[in-house]
Write a protein that holds these residues in place. Structure first.
Motif, PDB file in Angstrom:
ATOM      1  N   GLY A   1       0.815  -1.210   0.000  1.00  0.00           N
ATOM      2  CA  GLY A   1       0.000   0.000   0.000  1.00  0.00           C
ATOM      3  C   GLY A   1       0.847   1.258   0.000  1.00  0.00           C
ATOM      4  N   THR A   2       0.258   2.337   0.454  1.00  0.00           N
ATOM      5  CA  THR A   2       0.941   3.624   0.477  1.00  0.00           C
ATOM      6  C   THR A   2       0.415   4.464   1.627  1.00  0.00           C
ATOM      7  N   SER A   3       1.192   5.449   2.015  1.00  0.00           N
ATOM      8  CA  SER A   3       0.771   6.333   3.106  1.00  0.00           C
ATOM      9  C   SER A   3       0.225   7.636   2.537  1.00  0.00           C
ATOM     10  N   LEU A   4      -0.414   8.390   3.376  1.00  0.00           N
ATOM     11  CA  LEU A   4      -0.961   9.683   2.978  1.00  0.00           C
ATOM     12  C   LEU A   4       0.159  10.622   2.524  1.00  0.00           C
ATOM     13  N   ALA A   5       1.268  10.615   3.244  1.00  0.00           N
ATOM     14  CA  ALA A   5       2.398  11.487   2.892  1.00  0.00           C
ATOM     15  C   ALA A   5       2.977  11.127   1.529  1.00  0.00           C
ATOM     16  N   GLU A   6       3.063   9.838   1.226  1.00  0.00           N
ATOM     17  CA  GLU A   6       3.570   9.411  -0.081  1.00  0.00           C
ATOM     18  C   GLU A   6       2.646   9.846  -1.206  1.00  0.00           C
ATOM     19  N   LEU A   7       1.339   9.743  -0.978  1.00  0.00           N
ATOM     20  CA  LEU A   7       0.375  10.179  -1.991  1.00  0.00           C
ATOM     21  C   LEU A   7       0.432  11.690  -2.185  1.00  0.00           C
ATOM     22  N   MET A   8       0.604  12.419  -1.093  1.00  0.00           N
ATOM     23  CA  MET A   8       0.715  13.882  -1.189  1.00  0.00           C
ATOM     24  C   MET A   8       1.944  14.285  -1.991  1.00  0.00           C
ATOM     25  N   GLN A   9       3.051  13.595  -1.763  1.00  0.00           N
ATOM     26  CA  GLN A   9       4.285  13.919  -2.469  1.00  0.00           C
ATOM     27  C   GLN A   9       4.189  13.544  -3.948  1.00  0.00           C
ATOM     28  N   ALA A  10       3.557  12.422  -4.256  1.00  0.00           N
ATOM     29  CA  ALA A  10       3.454  11.967  -5.641  1.00  0.00           C
ATOM     30  C   ALA A  10       2.540  12.863  -6.478  1.00  0.00           C
ATOM     31  N   THR A  11       1.466  13.371  -5.876  1.00  0.00           N
ATOM     32  CA  THR A  11       0.479  14.143  -6.636  1.00  0.00           C
ATOM     33  C   THR A  11       0.628  15.645  -6.479  1.00  0.00           C
ATOM     34  N   GLY A  12       1.198  16.092  -5.373  1.00  0.00           N
ATOM     35  CA  GLY A  12       1.263  17.525  -5.111  1.00  0.00           C
ATOM     36  C   GLY A  12      -0.025  18.041  -4.490  1.00  0.00           C
ATOM     37  N   TRP A  13      -0.926  17.126  -4.122  1.00  0.00           N
ATOM     38  CA  TRP A  13      -2.185  17.508  -3.496  1.00  0.00           C
ATOM     39  C   TRP A  13      -1.988  17.708  -2.007  1.00  0.00           C
ATOM     40  N   GLN A  14      -2.931  18.424  -1.389  1.00  0.00           N
ATOM     41  CA  GLN A  14      -2.936  18.567   0.055  1.00  0.00           C
ATOM     42  C   GLN A  14      -3.626  17.356   0.668  1.00  0.00           C
ATOM     43  N   ALA A  15      -3.470  17.197   1.963  1.00  0.00           N
ATOM     44  CA  ALA A  15      -3.978  16.004   2.643  1.00  0.00           C
ATOM     45  C   ALA A  15      -5.487  15.849   2.469  1.00  0.00           C
ATOM     46  N   HIS A  16      -6.235  16.935   2.589  1.00  0.00           N
ATOM     47  CA  HIS A  16      -7.692  16.820   2.474  1.00  0.00           C
ATOM     48  C   HIS A  16      -8.104  16.442   1.046  1.00  0.00           C
ATOM     49  N   SER A  17      -7.302  16.816   0.061  1.00  0.00           N
ATOM     50  CA  SER A  17      -7.620  16.450  -1.316  1.00  0.00           C
ATOM     51  C   SER A  17      -7.366  14.966  -1.556  1.00  0.00           C
ATOM     52  N   VAL A  18      -6.300  14.440  -0.986  1.00  0.00           N
ATOM     53  CA  VAL A  18      -6.009  13.012  -1.124  1.00  0.00           C
ATOM     54  C   VAL A  18      -7.089  12.198  -0.436  1.00  0.00           C
ATOM     55  N   ARG A  19      -7.459  12.589   0.785  1.00  0.00           N
ATOM     56  CA  ARG A  19      -8.508  11.855   1.502  1.00  0.00           C
ATOM     57  C   ARG A  19      -9.838  11.947   0.768  1.00  0.00           C
TER      58      ARG A  19
END
Length: 118
Positions: free
Chosen positions: A65-83
């Motif tokens: 899987g992946t973490s929230l921080a990894e998804l934020m770094q990969a996409t450039g999105w903020q945490a609320h956007s990833v969630r």
């Protein structure tokens, strides 16, 4: 008797001298076919662009899987956007089984491969 000149109302231009309207020619006649061919050749040669959504789904399909921080770094999105993407698109729209696991490092998100291939 003196001739008086009548002017067009304010904000409007006189259209009496216009010989053709801008839409008098059909759309195909306005553009040559040559640039369109060049554009399609360039599009065929360009590599396929991966979207941020595809990047997130690929990261979620990894076995660990992946973490929230990894998804934020990969996409450039903020945490609320990833969630929001995980909740609205992955779970509701795509109806994929998104698993959330709490580990010592933090929360990890993943999609089960067996259920994802429905």
């Amino acid at each position: 008797m003196k001739k008086t000149r009548t002017a067009a109302p304010k904000g409007r231009k006189s259209v009496t001298n216009r010989t053709t309207s801008p839409r008098s020619t059909p759309p195909r006649a306005r553009h040559s076919a040559q640039p369109a061919k060049a554009a399609t050749v360039a599009q065929q040669q360009a590599p396929a662009r991966t979207t941020k959504a595809a990047q997130v789904l690929a990261a979620l399909k990894q076995p660990d899987g992946t973490s929230l921080a990894e998804l934020m770094q990969a996409t450039g999105w903020q945490a609320h956007s990833v969630r929001g993407f995980l909740s609205g698109t992955v779970r509701k729209r795509l109806q994929l089984p998104l698993l959330t696991e709490r580990t010592a490092e933090g929360q990890r998100y993943r999609i089960e491969e067996a259920a994802a291939g429905r």
